[in-house]
Design a protein around this motif. Structure first.
Motif, PDB file in Angstrom:
ATOM      1  N   PRO A  41       0.819  -1.223   0.000  1.00  0.00           N
ATOM      2  CA  PRO A  41       0.000   0.000   0.000  1.00  0.00           C
ATOM      3  C   PRO A  41       0.850   1.269   0.000  1.00  0.00           C
ATOM      4  N   GLU A  42       2.031   1.187   0.624  1.00  0.00           N
ATOM      5  CA  GLU A  42       2.859   2.388   0.750  1.00  0.00           C
ATOM      6  C   GLU A  42       3.583   2.732  -0.540  1.00  0.00           C
ATOM      7  N   LYS A  43       4.100   1.711  -1.219  1.00  0.00           N
ATOM      8  CA  LYS A  43       4.955   1.955  -2.387  1.00  0.00           C
ATOM      9  C   LYS A  43       4.284   1.672  -3.719  1.00  0.00           C
ATOM     10  N   GLY A  44       3.109   1.062  -3.698  1.00  0.00           N
ATOM     11  CA  GLY A  44       2.496   0.684  -4.960  1.00  0.00           C
ATOM     12  C   GLY A  44       3.226  -0.496  -5.574  1.00  0.00           C
ATOM     13  N   ARG A  45       3.130  -0.663  -6.887  1.00  0.00           N
ATOM     14  CA  ARG A  45       3.755  -1.787  -7.574  1.00  0.00           C
ATOM     15  C   ARG A  45       5.105  -1.353  -8.141  1.00  0.00           C
ATOM     16  N   GLU A  46       6.148  -2.066  -7.770  1.00  0.00           N
ATOM     17  CA  GLU A  46       7.493  -1.713  -8.221  1.00  0.00           C
ATOM     18  C   GLU A  46       8.232  -2.931  -8.757  1.00  0.00           C
ATOM     19  N   LEU A  47       9.149  -2.661  -9.663  1.00  0.00           N
ATOM     20  CA  LEU A  47       9.949  -3.735 -10.236  1.00  0.00           C
ATOM     21  C   LEU A  47      10.891  -4.308  -9.190  1.00  0.00           C
ATOM     22  N   VAL A  48      10.964  -5.637  -9.171  1.00  0.00           N
ATOM     23  CA  VAL A  48      11.963  -6.333  -8.370  1.00  0.00           C
ATOM     24  C   VAL A  48      13.115  -6.752  -9.274  1.00  0.00           C
ATOM     25  N   ALA A  49      12.779  -7.444 -10.364  1.00  0.00           N
ATOM     26  CA  ALA A  49      13.783  -7.901 -11.314  1.00  0.00           C
ATOM     27  C   ALA A  49      13.098  -8.281 -12.619  1.00  0.00           C
ATOM     28  N   ARG A  50      13.821  -8.199 -13.717  1.00  0.00           N
ATOM     29  CA  ARG A  50      13.297  -8.623 -15.004  1.00  0.00           C
ATOM     30  C   ARG A  50      14.387  -9.316 -15.807  1.00  0.00           C
ATOM     31  N   THR A  90       8.615  -7.540   2.574  1.00  0.00           N
ATOM     32  CA  THR A  90       7.232  -7.991   2.712  1.00  0.00           C
ATOM     33  C   THR A  90       6.350  -7.308   1.682  1.00  0.00           C
ATOM     34  N   ALA A  91       5.646  -8.100   0.880  1.00  0.00           N
ATOM     35  CA  ALA A  91       4.803  -7.559  -0.193  1.00  0.00           C
ATOM     36  C   ALA A  91       4.078  -8.706  -0.879  1.00  0.00           C
ATOM     37  N   MET A  92       3.141  -8.332  -1.735  1.00  0.00           N
ATOM     38  CA  MET A  92       2.575  -9.293  -2.680  1.00  0.00           C
ATOM     39  C   MET A  92       3.470  -9.271  -3.913  1.00  0.00           C
ATOM     40  N   TYR A  93       3.934 -10.426  -4.319  1.00  0.00           N
ATOM     41  CA  TYR A  93       4.831 -10.534  -5.460  1.00  0.00           C
ATOM     42  C   TYR A  93       4.076 -11.052  -6.677  1.00  0.00           C
ATOM     43  N   TYR A  94       4.259 -10.358  -7.800  1.00  0.00           N
ATOM     44  CA  TYR A  94       3.576 -10.693  -9.039  1.00  0.00           C
ATOM     45  C   TYR A  94       4.569 -11.033 -10.142  1.00  0.00           C
ATOM     46  N   CYS A  95       4.213 -12.020 -10.925  1.00  0.00           N
ATOM     47  CA  CYS A  95       4.937 -12.361 -12.134  1.00  0.00           C
ATOM     48  C   CYS A  95       4.271 -11.638 -13.305  1.00  0.00           C
TER      49      CYS A  95
END
Length: 121
Positions: A41-50, A90-95
């Motif tokens: 909620p604080e940071k929104g959706r951000e890239l982890v790696a691609r 800690t976050a929800m991780y999306y592919c």
């Protein structure tokens, strides 16, 4: 649309490790890009790696040296190896995947999985 299904999330103590998987229902060899994003909620959706079709990788600065993205074309599966986990991971991780472009911006990806929760506590 390629269907993506993530797995491997869970609760882990700080300093621990997890391995996320993302299974695709079609050949990933032909995809321009696959990536892992995370959302809070604080940071929104951000890239982890691609990782692009050539196997070239890009990481967020916050995970560089701790996380490793990889893919197995024979299994049509994307992975994220996460080591030395921190509470801030800690976050929800999306592919995510895209057939045409490879960017660090979530809005450019056309295919998304349902997400898997990672909690470091």
């Amino acid at each position: 649309h390629v269907q993506l299904v993530e797995s491997g999330g869970g609760l882990v103590q700080p300093g621990g490790s997890l391995r996320l998987s993302c299974a695709a229902d079609e050949y990933i060899r032909g995809l321009a890009c696959m990536g892992w994003f995370r959302q809070t909620p604080e940071k929104g959706r951000e890239l982890v790696a691609r990782i692009n079709s050539l196997g070239e990788t890009v990481y967020a600065e916050s995970v560089e040296g701790r996380f490793t993205i990889s893919k197995d074309n024979a299994k049509d599966t994307l992975y994220l190896e996460m080591n030395n986990l921190r509470p801030e991971d800690t976050a929800m991780y999306y592919c995510a995947a895209d057939r045409v472009r490879c960017t660090s911006f979530a809005q450019t990806y056309k295919q998304w999985g349902q997400g898997t929760q990672v909690t470091v506590s």
